[in-house]
Design a protein around this motif. Structure first.
Motif, short mmCIF file in Angstrom:
data_model
loop_
_atom_site.label_atom_id
_atom_site.label_comp_id
_atom_site.label_asym_id
_atom_site.label_seq_id
_atom_site.Cartn_x
_atom_site.Cartn_y
_atom_site.Cartn_z
N MET A 110 0.85 -1.13 -0.19
CA MET A 110 -0.24 0.17 0.12
C MET A 110 0.73 1.02 -0.01
O MET A 110 2.09 1.22 0.61
N ASP A 111 0.60 2.27 -0.56
CA ASP A 111 1.16 3.34 -0.73
C ASP A 111 1.30 4.12 0.70
O ASP A 111 0.13 4.07 1.40
N ARG A 112 2.42 4.34 1.26
CA ARG A 112 2.73 5.05 2.38
C ARG A 112 2.31 6.46 2.69
O ARG A 112 1.99 7.21 3.68
N ASN A 113 2.01 7.27 1.41
CA ASN A 113 1.53 8.60 1.28
C ASN A 113 -0.05 8.49 1.29
O ASN A 113 -0.60 7.97 0.24
N VAL A 114 -0.79 9.13 2.25
CA VAL A 114 -2.33 8.70 2.28
C VAL A 114 -2.82 10.50 2.32
O VAL A 114 -1.98 11.30 2.65
N TYR A 115 -3.91 10.39 1.94
CA TYR A 115 -4.67 11.49 2.26
C TYR A 115 -5.31 11.66 3.72
O TYR A 115 -6.06 10.50 4.26
N MET A 116 -5.41 12.77 4.23
CA MET A 116 -5.85 12.85 5.87
C MET A 116 -6.73 14.13 5.67
O MET A 116 -6.61 15.31 5.71
N PRO A 117 -8.11 13.69 5.60
CA PRO A 117 -9.21 14.65 5.44
C PRO A 117 -8.93 15.61 6.84
O PRO A 117 -8.91 15.13 8.18
N GLU A 118 -9.21 17.03 6.58
CA GLU A 118 -9.07 17.93 7.66
C GLU A 118 -10.09 19.02 7.45
O GLU A 118 -10.52 19.16 6.38
N ILE A 119 -10.70 19.81 8.47
CA ILE A 119 -11.49 20.79 8.57
C ILE A 119 -10.85 21.96 8.15
O ILE A 119 -10.12 22.35 9.06
N ASP A 120 -11.36 22.63 7.17
CA ASP A 120 -10.72 23.99 6.98
C ASP A 120 -11.55 24.88 7.25
O ASP A 120 -12.90 24.73 6.71
N THR A 121 -11.39 26.00 7.93
CA THR A 121 -12.29 27.23 8.09
C THR A 121 -11.89 28.37 7.28
O THR A 121 -10.77 28.75 7.15
N THR A 122 -12.77 29.12 6.60
CA THR A 122 -12.62 30.05 5.64
C THR A 122 -13.63 31.18 6.13
O THR A 122 -14.82 31.03 6.43
N VAL A 123 -13.10 32.53 6.28
CA VAL A 123 -13.73 33.43 6.64
C VAL A 123 -14.64 34.11 5.62
O VAL A 123 -14.03 34.50 4.58
N VAL A 124 -15.85 34.23 5.68
CA VAL A 124 -16.75 34.83 4.58
C VAL A 124 -16.79 36.33 4.80
O VAL A 124 -17.22 36.62 5.83
N ALA A 125 -16.30 36.96 3.89
CA ALA A 125 -16.36 38.44 4.12
C ALA A 125 -17.86 39.07 4.07
O ALA A 125 -18.87 38.64 3.70
N PHE A 126 -17.81 40.44 4.70
CA PHE A 126 -19.01 41.14 4.65
C PHE A 126 -19.31 41.40 3.17
O PHE A 126 -18.39 41.82 2.08
N GLU A 127 -20.56 41.34 2.75
CA GLU A 127 -21.26 41.96 1.66
C GLU A 127 -21.98 43.30 1.85
O GLU A 127 -22.92 43.38 2.58
#
Length: 331
Positions: free
Chosen positions: A271-288
């Motif tokens: 098996m490939d030792r390089n794997v994907y690791m899902p993480e939660i990313d937070t993005t600031v939504v700007a004022f409209e």
């Protein structure tokens, strides 16, 4: 290796205190005759996310991944099924996921774009596929034996769900009955494999759990699970096969993510030792803001799942193997 076929049985959600902590108890087959014919890991854990889909994903991909538990999200990484089907060139009926829980159809696929919708094993899950509900484990065992006879697959995962299902329903008597029946089912399956000419003497059977249950006094106790308490994390692994020692109690600690690398070594692929690791990313939504300077939208945080890269942490379970086989699992 003498192993040509691997069958993984996942007994869904029994607590260790009702199984291996009290033997023979409800598991006389596993703790007696079967244990004497294989290896038992005394300190075996789910150290990732202690719920069904994540636990099964750890087993099949070797990665602890937070994942939707309702059957709406695929594992990020390819499974041992996909690796094996790609390397062998066999068609989908050579590998099977046979599950009492319909939502475990997700184990057949991966989000990784190089593997998505490719090299997928066959699926028999729930009453009649995704969205059709759970079925009795006795029917799952019957279907598993039919599939083994008809297609002679080389790699199979079987899920028995009744301990988990009845615990969530708050039925203690049937929860215990589910554990006892699972013990009978794995013994019946092992006997079938040992008496079938195609599987006899060349098949490894691995029996484990996806998670345990809360300790008494913690968030509903035995009825629920999902945190990092000892009850949820401590599970079991029993392994029988031609490449494993007999009557072997392993004291070293291992976890669910060590199963996939062990299977890959048994079946002769990496098996490939390089794997994907899902993480939660937070993005600031700007004022409209409109032309008059009036804010039309409040600021907020947008949560998105992103795939970061990491190194696979699991390793083959060395102590299970016969001494003469150890050289093939050196890293």
């Amino acid at each position: 290796m003498q192993t040509s076929n691997v069958v993984i049985v996942v007994i869904d959600g029994p607590r260790y205190s009702e199984t291996w902590a009290n033997t023979p108890g409800l598991i006389p087959n596993m703790s007696g005759e079967m244990k004497s014919k294989g290896g038992f890991i005394k300190e075996f854990y789910n150290e990732g996310f202690t719920y069904t889909n994540s636990g099964h994903t750890a087993i099949t991909t070797g990665v602890n991944q937070p994942i939707d538990n309702y059957g709406n999200e695929y594992p990020a990484n390819p499974s041992i099924f996909q690796y094996w089907l790609k390397i062998t060139g066999k068609d989908s009926t050579a590998a099977w996921i046979i599950s009492s829980k319909d939502k475990l159809h997700i184990l057949a696929n991966a989000l990784d774009p190089e593997w998505h919708n490719k090299y997928m094993p066959s699926i028999n899950a729930g009453v009649n596929g995704p969205g059709t509900g759970y079925r009795a484990d006795s029917l799952t065992l019957k279907k598993a034996k039919e599939i083994l006879k008809t297609y002679q697959p080389g790699l199979v995962l079987i899920n028995f769900m009744e301990p988990d299902g009845y615990a969530h329903a708050g039925n203690w008597e049937y929860y215990l009955r589910g554990i006892s029946r699972s013990d009978d089912y794995v013994k019946e399956l092992w006997d079938f494999l040992q008496n079938d000419p195609h599987y006899k003497n060349n098949t490894t059977l691995i029996i484990t759990n996806d998670h345990g249950r809360h300790l008494d006094g913690i968030d509903g106790g035995w009825k629920e699970h999902g945190d990092n308490c000892e009850g949820c994390q401590k599970i079991s692994l029993l392994a029988l096969g031609p490449d494993f020692k007999k009557n072997n109690v392993v004291e070293t600690k291992y976890t669910l993510i060590d199963i996939a690398p062990t299977v890959s070594r048994l079946l002769g692929f990496e098996m490939d030792r390089n794997v994907y690791m899902p993480e939660i990313d937070t993005t600031v939504v700007a004022f409209e803001v409109d032309s008059a300077g009036i804010m039309l939208q409040k600021d907020s945080l947008k949560l998105e799942m992103v795939l970061d890269t990491a190194q696979m942490q699991g390793h083959p379970i060395r102590e299970l193997f016969l001494d003469k086989k150890l050289k093939v699992i050196e890293n």
